[in-house]
Write a protein that holds these residues in place. Structure first.
Motif, PDB file in Angstrom:
ATOM      1  N   SER A 139     -54.874  14.189  18.564  1.00 54.85           N
ATOM      2  CA  SER A 139     -55.020  12.967  19.819  1.00 54.85           C
ATOM      3  C   SER A 139     -55.353  11.674  19.163  1.00 54.85           C
ATOM      4  O   SER A 139     -54.900  10.916  19.683  1.00 54.85           O
ATOM      5  CB  SER A 139     -55.809  13.521  20.670  1.00 54.85           C
ATOM      6  N   ALA A 140     -55.561  12.160  17.969  1.00 52.75           N
ATOM      7  CA  ALA A 140     -56.107  11.038  17.114  1.00 52.75           C
ATOM      8  C   ALA A 140     -55.219  10.447  16.264  1.00 52.75           C
ATOM      9  O   ALA A 140     -54.521   9.038  16.658  1.00 52.75           O
ATOM     10  CB  ALA A 140     -57.255  11.582  15.770  1.00 52.75           C
ATOM     11  N   VAL A 141     -54.012  11.271  16.335  1.00 54.00           N
ATOM     12  CA  VAL A 141     -52.822  10.199  15.992  1.00 54.00           C
ATOM     13  C   VAL A 141     -52.131   9.173  17.621  1.00 54.00           C
ATOM     14  O   VAL A 141     -51.526   8.907  16.694  1.00 54.00           O
ATOM     15  CB  VAL A 141     -51.674  11.448  15.999  1.00 54.00           C
ATOM     16  N   GLY A 142     -52.091   9.716  18.545  1.00 52.73           N
ATOM     17  CA  GLY A 142     -51.524   9.032  19.680  1.00 52.73           C
ATOM     18  C   GLY A 142     -52.787   8.031  19.954  1.00 52.73           C
ATOM     19  O   GLY A 142     -52.649   6.795  20.072  1.00 52.73           O
ATOM     20  N   VAL A 143     -54.346   7.800  19.431  1.00 53.56           N
ATOM     21  CA  VAL A 143     -55.112   6.762  20.037  1.00 53.56           C
ATOM     22  C   VAL A 143     -54.842   6.077  18.919  1.00 53.56           C
ATOM     23  O   VAL A 143     -55.176   5.263  18.805  1.00 53.56           O
ATOM     24  CB  VAL A 143     -56.716   7.556  20.200  1.00 53.56           C
TER      25      VAL A 143
ATOM     26  N   ILE B 253     -51.357  -1.845  26.734  1.00 54.24           N
ATOM     27  CA  ILE B 253     -51.882  -0.342  26.452  1.00 54.24           C
ATOM     28  C   ILE B 253     -52.083   0.555  27.309  1.00 54.24           C
ATOM     29  O   ILE B 253     -52.655   0.456  28.127  1.00 54.24           O
ATOM     30  CB  ILE B 253     -52.477  -0.071  25.539  1.00 54.24           C
ATOM     31  N   PHE B 254     -51.183   1.720  28.157  1.00 56.79           N
ATOM     32  CA  PHE B 254     -51.342   3.282  28.548  1.00 56.79           C
ATOM     33  C   PHE B 254     -51.613   3.668  27.896  1.00 56.79           C
ATOM     34  O   PHE B 254     -51.340   4.430  27.391  1.00 56.79           O
ATOM     35  CB  PHE B 254     -49.908   3.215  29.499  1.00 56.79           C
ATOM     36  N   PHE B 255     -53.371   4.665  27.923  1.00 58.92           N
ATOM     37  CA  PHE B 255     -53.545   5.796  27.612  1.00 58.92           C
ATOM     38  C   PHE B 255     -54.068   6.804  28.639  1.00 58.92           C
ATOM     39  O   PHE B 255     -54.689   6.861  29.411  1.00 58.92           O
ATOM     40  CB  PHE B 255     -55.921   5.488  27.126  1.00 58.92           C
ATOM     41  N   ASP B 256     -52.829   7.199  28.817  1.00 59.92           N
ATOM     42  CA  ASP B 256     -52.861   8.604  29.595  1.00 59.92           C
ATOM     43  C   ASP B 256     -53.594   9.624  28.922  1.00 59.92           C
ATOM     44  O   ASP B 256     -52.881  10.869  28.927  1.00 59.92           O
ATOM     45  CB  ASP B 256     -51.309   9.368  30.027  1.00 59.92           C
ATOM     46  N   GLU B 257     -54.913  10.402  28.927  1.00 57.60           N
ATOM     47  CA  GLU B 257     -55.512  10.765  27.938  1.00 57.60           C
ATOM     48  C   GLU B 257     -55.444  11.720  27.571  1.00 57.60           C
ATOM     49  O   GLU B 257     -55.556  12.618  27.109  1.00 57.60           O
ATOM     50  CB  GLU B 257     -55.361  12.171  29.528  1.00 57.60           C
ATOM     51  N   PRO B 258     -54.365  10.837  26.510  1.00 54.89           N
ATOM     52  CA  PRO B 258     -54.212  11.810  24.807  1.00 54.89           C
ATOM     53  C   PRO B 258     -55.187  12.133  24.305  1.00 54.89           C
ATOM     54  O   PRO B 258     -55.937  12.467  23.109  1.00 54.89           O
ATOM     55  CB  PRO B 258     -53.234  10.281  24.465  1.00 54.89           C
ATOM     56  N   TYR B 259     -56.920  12.119  24.140  1.00 56.91           N
ATOM     57  CA  TYR B 259     -57.707  11.943  23.747  1.00 56.91           C
ATOM     58  C   TYR B 259     -58.984  12.580  24.340  1.00 56.91           C
ATOM     59  O   TYR B 259     -59.988  12.945  23.688  1.00 56.91           O
ATOM     60  CB  TYR B 259     -59.206  10.462  23.654  1.00 56.91           C
TER      61      TYR B 259
ATOM     62  N   CYS C 218     -47.216   0.037  24.847  1.00 56.72           N
ATOM     63  CA  CYS C 218     -47.167   1.161  24.412  1.00 56.72           C
ATOM     64  C   CYS C 218     -48.108   1.780  25.752  1.00 56.72           C
ATOM     65  O   CYS C 218     -49.082   1.198  26.453  1.00 56.72           O
ATOM     66  CB  CYS C 218     -48.190   1.266  23.480  1.00 56.72           C
ATOM     67  N   PHE C 219     -47.569   3.315  25.820  1.00 56.13           N
ATOM     68  CA  PHE C 219     -47.897   4.000  26.164  1.00 56.13           C
ATOM     69  C   PHE C 219     -47.779   5.519  25.295  1.00 56.13           C
ATOM     70  O   PHE C 219     -46.999   6.448  25.462  1.00 56.13           O
ATOM     71  CB  PHE C 219     -46.288   4.519  27.064  1.00 56.13           C
ATOM     72  N   VAL C 220     -49.568   5.634  25.263  1.00 55.09           N
ATOM     73  CA  VAL C 220     -49.438   6.917  24.488  1.00 55.09           C
ATOM     74  C   VAL C 220     -50.597   8.047  25.471  1.00 55.09           C
ATOM     75  O   VAL C 220     -50.881   8.064  26.300  1.00 55.09           O
ATOM     76  CB  VAL C 220     -50.511   6.800  23.738  1.00 55.09           C
ATOM     77  N   ARG C 221     -49.866   9.079  25.500  1.00 57.66           N
ATOM     78  CA  ARG C 221     -49.892  10.255  26.671  1.00 57.66           C
ATOM     79  C   ARG C 221     -50.471  11.386  25.786  1.00 57.66           C
ATOM     80  O   ARG C 221     -49.503  11.966  24.713  1.00 57.66           O
ATOM     81  CB  ARG C 221     -48.919  10.134  27.338  1.00 57.66           C
ATOM     82  N   GLU C 222     -51.490  12.661  26.312  1.00 57.84           N
ATOM     83  CA  GLU C 222     -51.676  13.564  25.956  1.00 57.84           C
ATOM     84  C   GLU C 222     -50.395  14.765  25.507  1.00 57.84           C
ATOM     85  O   GLU C 222     -50.565  15.102  24.563  1.00 57.84           O
ATOM     86  CB  GLU C 222     -52.455  14.618  26.895  1.00 57.84           C
TER      87      GLU C 222
END
Length: 298
Positions: free
Chosen positions: A135-139, A150-156, A78-82
């Motif tokens: 941001s909360a949706v992506g998190v 899981i990749f979190f590319d600063e979505p938070y 899963c890749f979540v990005r800003e």
């Protein structure tokens, strides 16, 4: 067990070298901090690993396979990005429904807990959400996906300090119950320092640090005191930062300090200040930039 293996990966955009002969691996069930300045190559690396971009040369393997158009691999990451984009008229509920269909380990009950935690309005169109709500949706998607990587590319970054702490707390608690590989890309290094188990620092498209977080903390120290005494002590050591104020010098050096070193510092009336993870990353990238400017790193 290695779940991601990158070998001599290079990515060039016309005259820009985004990744420069990168070799790095990521292990199963570990929280990584992928750290570096804007434009360092973090997003490019993650985009290639998630089949949203291609390398110019070299290889990137996820679960031992090329991720491009590979459903066996993509359903496990899963890749979540800003800058995540959603259909024009989508509601958060639609985004979560699509995620539940794509990720085989999706946890709907956990998603609902997170929706309540972040007080996310489900009936507001995503394009009408505030930056923090977006941001909360992506998190929520990233955590509830329960993907193996899981990749979190600063979505938070859109979250306020309270909501970010909520994210960190829920991530750690869920990771303890459901270990997986989590890769956090962040500028808020001091905030994530206590989360990450291993640090990978990329600067100018090159890996400048790859080590366990606990080991990194002891890799540098700042020596403070009389300039002449400081200069004598740091002779022959790798200096990554220096500040002078009158006759007082503050010099950050790489390398562990031995018992003999500490005795010598005490005898010279010099102080030793710890270097935070954020300070170390900043100093290392500044040091690498200075070396590149002088032609030392090419």
């Amino acid at each position: 067990m290695t779940v991601i293996e990158v070998q001599h990966l290079t990515k060039r955009y016309k005259d820009t070298l985004a990744l420069d002969d990168v070799s790095v691996s990521f292990e199963k069930d570990t929280i990584y901090g992928l750290l570096g300045r804007n434009g360092a190559g973090k997003t490019t690396l993650m985009s290639i690993l998630t089949a949203q971009n291609f390398g110019t040369s070299g290889s990137a393997r996820v679960f031992g396979e090329d991720p491009y158009e590979n459903a066996r691999v993509l359903s496990r990451i899963c890749f979540v990005r800003e800058s995540q984009r959603y259909p024009e008229d989508a509601l958060p509920a639609h985004a979560f429904r699509m995620a539940s269909l794509f990720f085989p380990n999706w946890d709907q009950a956990f998603a609902e807990e997170l929706i309540a935690d972040f007080e996310l309005p489900l009936k507001t169109r995503i394009k009408k959400l505030s930056r923090g709500q977006l941001s909360a949706v992506g998190v929520i998607i990233g955590l509830a996906s329960r993907a193996e990587i899981i990749f979190f590319d600063e979505p938070y970054l859109g979250l306020d300090a309270v909501a970010r702490q909520l994210f960190y707390d829920r991530l750690l608690a869920d990771y303890a119950e459901h270990p997986r590989t989590i890769i956090l890309s962040s500028h808020l290094i001091d905030e994530v320092a206590n989360l990450i188990e291993r640090v990978v620092v990329i600067d100018g498209g090159r890996i400048v640090l790859d080590d366990e977080t606990d080991a990194v903390r002891s890799r540098a120290a700042t020596i403070v005191g009389d300039q002449a005494a400081v200069d004598l002590f740091v002779t022959g050591r790798e200096v990554i930062h220096r500040e002078n104020l009158g006759r007082v010098a503050s010099v950050t050096v790489l390398g562990d300090l031995t018992a003999d070193d500490r005795a010598a510092l005490q005898a010279s009336d010099l102080d030793v200040a710890p270097v935070s993870l954020q300070q170390l990353v900043v100093r290392l990238t500044q040091h690498a930039a200075r070396g590149a400017a002088k032609g030392d790193l090419r």
